[in-house]
Enzyme design. Structure first.
Site, PDB file in Angstrom:
ATOM      1  N   CYS A  69      -6.551  26.599  46.602  1.00  0.00           N
ATOM      2  CA  CYS A  69      -5.403  25.956  45.979  1.00  0.00           C
ATOM      3  C   CYS A  69      -5.872  25.260  44.700  1.00  0.00           C
ATOM      4  O   CYS A  69      -6.955  24.674  44.678  1.00  0.00           O
ATOM      5  CB  CYS A  69      -4.811  24.950  46.957  1.00  0.00           C
ATOM      6  SG  CYS A  69      -3.332  24.118  46.346  1.00  0.00           S
ATOM      7  N   GLU A  81       2.834  29.084  48.623  1.00  0.00           N
ATOM      8  CA  GLU A  81       3.639  28.288  47.698  1.00  0.00           C
ATOM      9  C   GLU A  81       4.851  27.648  48.389  1.00  0.00           C
ATOM     10  O   GLU A  81       5.185  26.496  48.106  1.00  0.00           O
ATOM     11  CB  GLU A  81       4.078  29.126  46.495  1.00  0.00           C
ATOM     12  CG  GLU A  81       2.932  29.650  45.652  1.00  0.00           C
ATOM     13  CD  GLU A  81       1.959  28.581  45.161  1.00  0.00           C
ATOM     14  OE1 GLU A  81       2.385  27.431  44.908  1.00  0.00           O
ATOM     15  OE2 GLU A  81       0.764  28.909  45.021  1.00  0.00           O
TER      16      GLU A  81
END
Length: 188
Positions: free
Chosen positions: A96, A141
């Site tokens: 991430c 996401e």
């Protein structure tokens, strides 16, 4: 349009649940999408990583995500939600931009169907599978919109490693290898 500061692991705002966008066609959402695109582009240029970004990573509690895969059109999704998941799951490497120094293996559904709106407010559905790793990417996401981080989904704490160790030991067998061969840099 601006490059915005990306919230980093430990910032409690990453755990906030994002609010549904009432007017996807509003100037504020258009500006947010431009900021997401600029910020993602900046991270890709400076780190070699970055396939997608979610509004909560900028500290904005709006259900908006933005994808930009190599050789694909920019893709903003407003109010995305997973409406179906395959029973079959896969284990994939994940990372991430909010904690780019850490990689881990997570379990994701192999296939999902996502309902979302475009920037004009029109509804769409998209079935995501292995093609371009859309399924795992969209799950990552959309998790951000619900305050869930990849670390929350780690399959085994022993798979957590630094970016350097991931690149040395695992990148060639992961979806990031193709991008590394094309651009000499992987994409998260």
């Amino acid at each position: 349009m601006a490059i915005r500061t990306l919230l980093q692991l430990g910032d409690p705002r990453l755990r906030d649940v994002a609010h549904r966008v009432q007017e996807p066609q509003s100037p504020e959402i258009a500006t947010l999408v431009c900021d997401l695109a600029d910020t993602l582009g900046h991270w890709r240029l400076t780190t070699g990583y970055g396939r997608a970004i979610a509004a909560p990573q900028l500290g904005v509690r709006a259900r908006v995500i933005f994808l930009q895969l190599p050789d694909a059109e920019p893709w903003p999704l407003v109010n995305p939600e997973i409406i179906s998941r395959s029973e079959e799951t896969i284990v994939v490497w994940d990372a991430c931009l909010s904690f780019l120094c850490i990689f881990m293996q997570v379990r994701r559904h192999r296939d999902i169907t996502v309902r979302y709106q475009d920037l004009k407010g029109r509804p769409h559905e998209f079935r995501a599978g292995d093609d371009r790793n859309y399924s795992e990417l969209l799950q990552h996401e959309i998790d951000h919109l619900d305050g869930i981080l990849a670390l929350d989904r780690v399959t085994d704490i022993k798979t957590i490693c630094t970016r350097e160790e991931f690149e040395k030991r695992h990148r060639n067998g992961s979806p990031y290898a193709q991008a590394a061969n094309q651009e000499d840099s992987p994409n998260v």
